[in-house]
Design an enzyme around this catalytic site. Structure first.
Site, PDB file in Angstrom:
ATOM      1  N   ASP A  63      31.518  45.678  46.728  1.00  0.00           N
ATOM      2  CA  ASP A  63      32.276  44.455  47.034  1.00  0.00           C
ATOM      3  C   ASP A  63      32.056  43.402  45.961  1.00  0.00           C
ATOM      4  OD1 ASP A  63      33.592  42.344  48.245  1.00  0.00           O
ATOM      5  OD2 ASP A  63      32.180  42.173  49.937  1.00  0.00           O
ATOM      6  N   GLY A  64      33.144  42.999  45.302  1.00  0.00           N
ATOM      7  CA  GLY A  64      33.100  41.871  44.370  1.00  0.00           C
ATOM      8  C   GLY A  64      33.540  42.246  42.969  1.00  0.00           C
ATOM      9  N   GLY A  65      34.607  41.591  42.501  1.00  0.00           N
ATOM     10  CA  GLY A  65      35.046  41.805  41.121  1.00  0.00           C
ATOM     11  C   GLY A  65      35.604  43.195  40.863  1.00  0.00           C
ATOM     12  N   ASP A 122      35.724  38.749  55.589  1.00  0.00           N
ATOM     13  CA  ASP A 122      34.507  38.078  55.122  1.00  0.00           C
ATOM     14  C   ASP A 122      34.194  36.839  55.952  1.00  0.00           C
ATOM     15  OD1 ASP A 122      33.744  39.569  52.639  1.00  0.00           O
ATOM     16  OD2 ASP A 122      35.810  39.065  52.102  1.00  0.00           O
ATOM     17  N   GLY A 175      37.100  36.208  43.570  1.00  0.00           N
ATOM     18  CA  GLY A 175      37.511  35.931  42.198  1.00  0.00           C
ATOM     19  C   GLY A 175      36.397  35.806  41.175  1.00  0.00           C
ATOM     20  N   MET A 226      28.411  37.418  56.277  1.00  0.00           N
ATOM     21  CA  MET A 226      27.507  36.716  55.339  1.00  0.00           C
ATOM     22  C   MET A 226      26.931  35.528  56.079  1.00  0.00           C
ATOM     23  SD  MET A 226      29.941  37.096  52.009  1.00  0.00           S
ATOM     24  CE  MET A 226      31.326  37.531  53.032  1.00  0.00           C
ATOM     25  N   GLY A 284      39.646  41.948  46.570  1.00  0.00           N
ATOM     26  CA  GLY A 284      40.309  40.726  47.033  1.00  0.00           C
ATOM     27  C   GLY A 284      41.333  40.240  46.032  1.00  0.00           C
ATOM     28  N   SER A 285      40.858  39.516  45.023  1.00  0.00           N
ATOM     29  CA  SER A 285      41.789  38.882  44.090  1.00  0.00           C
ATOM     30  C   SER A 285      42.606  39.892  43.294  1.00  0.00           C
ATOM     31  CB  SER A 285      41.041  37.927  43.162  1.00  0.00           C
ATOM     32  OG  SER A 285      39.908  38.542  42.627  1.00  0.00           O
ATOM     33  N   PHE A 301      32.183  33.824  47.416  1.00  0.00           N
ATOM     34  CA  PHE A 301      33.479  33.447  46.847  1.00  0.00           C
ATOM     35  C   PHE A 301      34.222  34.676  46.334  1.00  0.00           C
ATOM     36  CE2 PHE A 301      30.369  30.105  46.301  1.00  0.00           C
ATOM     37  CZ  PHE A 301      31.016  29.000  46.838  1.00  0.00           C
ATOM     38  N   MET A 327      31.621  33.797  56.664  1.00  0.00           N
ATOM     39  CA  MET A 327      30.558  33.040  55.972  1.00  0.00           C
ATOM     40  C   MET A 327      30.148  31.846  56.830  1.00  0.00           C
ATOM     41  SD  MET A 327      32.211  32.889  52.184  1.00  0.00           S
ATOM     42  CE  MET A 327      33.026  34.312  51.457  1.00  0.00           C
ATOM     43  N   MET A 356      26.738  44.501  46.840  1.00  0.00           N
ATOM     44  CA  MET A 356      27.481  43.356  46.303  1.00  0.00           C
ATOM     45  C   MET A 356      27.436  43.434  44.783  1.00  0.00           C
ATOM     46  SD  MET A 356      28.641  41.746  48.924  1.00  0.00           S
ATOM     47  CE  MET A 356      29.532  40.602  47.871  1.00  0.00           C
ATOM     48  N   HIS A 379      39.126  44.351  55.045  1.00  0.00           N
ATOM     49  CA  HIS A 379      37.792  43.767  54.876  1.00  0.00           C
ATOM     50  C   HIS A 379      37.851  42.275  55.213  1.00  0.00           C
ATOM     51  CE1 HIS A 379      33.768  43.686  52.946  1.00  0.00           C
ATOM     52  NE2 HIS A 379      34.127  42.488  52.498  1.00  0.00           N
ATOM     53  N   SER A 401      40.316  42.705  50.724  1.00  0.00           N
ATOM     54  CA  SER A 401      39.644  41.572  51.368  1.00  0.00           C
ATOM     55  C   SER A 401      40.632  40.450  51.621  1.00  0.00           C
ATOM     56  CB  SER A 401      38.499  41.057  50.484  1.00  0.00           C
ATOM     57  OG  SER A 401      38.076  39.791  50.969  1.00  0.00           O
ATOM     58  N   HIS A 455      32.453  41.901  57.350  1.00  0.00           N
ATOM     59  CA  HIS A 455      31.317  41.623  56.464  1.00  0.00           C
ATOM     60  C   HIS A 455      30.756  40.259  56.826  1.00  0.00           C
ATOM     61  CE1 HIS A 455      30.019  40.743  52.000  1.00  0.00           C
ATOM     62  NE2 HIS A 455      28.985  40.880  52.811  1.00  0.00           N
TER      63      HIS A 455
HETATM   64  C1  DX5 Z   1      32.595  37.720  48.412  1.00  0.00           C
HETATM   65  C2  DX5 Z   1      33.239  38.579  49.468  1.00  0.00           C
HETATM   66  C3  DX5 Z   1      34.204  39.531  48.901  1.00  0.00           C
HETATM   67  C4  DX5 Z   1      35.388  38.891  48.220  1.00  0.00           C
HETATM   68  C5  DX5 Z   1      35.727  39.778  47.065  1.00  0.00           C
HETATM   69  O1  DX5 Z   1      31.492  37.086  48.925  1.00  0.00           O
HETATM   70  O2  DX5 Z   1      32.265  39.320  50.164  1.00  0.00           O
HETATM   71  O3  DX5 Z   1      34.664  40.465  49.878  1.00  0.00           O
HETATM   72  O4  DX5 Z   1      36.518  38.711  49.017  1.00  0.00           O
HETATM   73  O5  DX5 Z   1      36.670  39.137  46.294  1.00  0.00           O
HETATM   74  P1  DX5 Z   1      37.019  39.659  44.831  1.00  0.00           P
HETATM   75  O6  DX5 Z   1      37.553  41.048  44.980  1.00  0.00           O
HETATM   76  O7  DX5 Z   1      38.074  38.688  44.388  1.00  0.00           O
HETATM   77  O8  DX5 Z   1      35.779  39.584  44.003  1.00  0.00           O
HETATM   78 ZN    ZN Z   2      33.037  40.998  51.459  1.00  0.00          ZN
END
Ligand code: DX5
Ligand code: ZN
Length: 221
Positions: free
Chosen positions: A173-175, A33, A143, A66, A195-196, A141, A35, A135, A31, A6, A64
């Site tokens: 997706d996420g963490g 994102d 991280g 949002m 992502g992170s 966000f 928003m 999700m 990916h 991401s 993606h």
């Molecule tokens: C969050 C995004 C994710 C985000 C994931 O709303 O949809 O794609 O970048 O980031 P990490 O991998 O750091 O949780």
């Molecule tokens: Zn995403």
């Protein structure tokens, strides 16, 4: 395992360099994102930034959204050359229409569920989806910490897809990191968004390779 880093966690001052790094990596999709500050409590980037990324990217784009009313932007996302357009179930009153519209525009139709949305909300629309994304954090966000219930939810989604004869891919997706990724591989995930864990790694390309090598049960061998 397919890996979709991401770009939300990339350095926006050096986006082209980060995209070029991903081009050289084992990443499968990029990916992106988007928003709107309404559907989620944050604003990220929009079409001009994605167009700039698309100029350099040599991997398919997984967009993606949002945002409220994602269907308003189906043609714009298709014009960017995206492979996947992911919309939120919670943002689509007429989800069937939105997903069929995405396919008609030549993209893979992705539908995303927030952590609190049950998978049975997709029972009557799975055949219109090519990708189902769960999700594992509340969207908005990077991280954040992984919500453990997602593991069992992936397994239940896998059952639903088998029962319905759907070949849709399961994306999470996420963490996602090495540890949560291993659990997700066992549960039946096909695509991991990271992502992170990628961009904060000392060696992002190596981190992508490690995630890529996750397959059910093999990581414990
Ligand atoms: C969050 C995004 C994710 C985000 C994931 O709303 O949809 O794609 O970048 O980031 P990490 O991998 O750091 O949780
Ligand atoms: Zn995403």
């Amino acid at each position: 395992m397919l890996i979709a880093p991401s770009l939300l966690s990339a350095n926006f001052g050096h986006l082209h360099a980060d995209v070029q790094m991903l081009n050289k990596s084992e990443a499968d999709w990029l990916h992106l994102d988007v928003m709107d500050g309404v559907f989620v409590p944050n604003i990220s980037f929009g079409f001009p930034v994605i167009a700039s990324i698309a100029e350099v990217a040599q991997k398919p784009l997984d967009v993606h959204l949002m945002i409220e009313h994602p269907e308003k932007f189906t043609a714009r996302v298709a014009d960017l050359g995206a492979r996947v357009m992911n919309v939120h179930q919670e943002a689509c009153i007429h989800l069937h229409r939105v997903l069929t519209g995405i396919r008609q525009a030549g993209m893979l139709a992705g539908v995303t569920l927030n952590p609190a949305t049950p998978i049975n909300t997709l029972e009557d629309v799975v055949h219109e989806a090519d990708v189902i994304m769960l999700m594992s954090v509340n969207p908005g966000f990077g991280g954040q910490s992984f919500i453990p219930n997602t593991i069992e939810k992936v397994a239940r989604l896998k059952e639903l897809l088998l029962r319905k004869g759907s070949k849709a891919l399961i994306e999470v997706d996420g963490g996602v990191n090495r540890e949560t990724g291993a659990l997700l591989a066992d549960a039946g995930a096909d695509i991991l968004v990271a992502g992170s864990s990628v961009f904060r790694a000392t060696d992002p390309q190596r981190e992508i390779s490690i995630l890529k090598s996750l397959t059910p049960n093999t990581h414990t061998a």
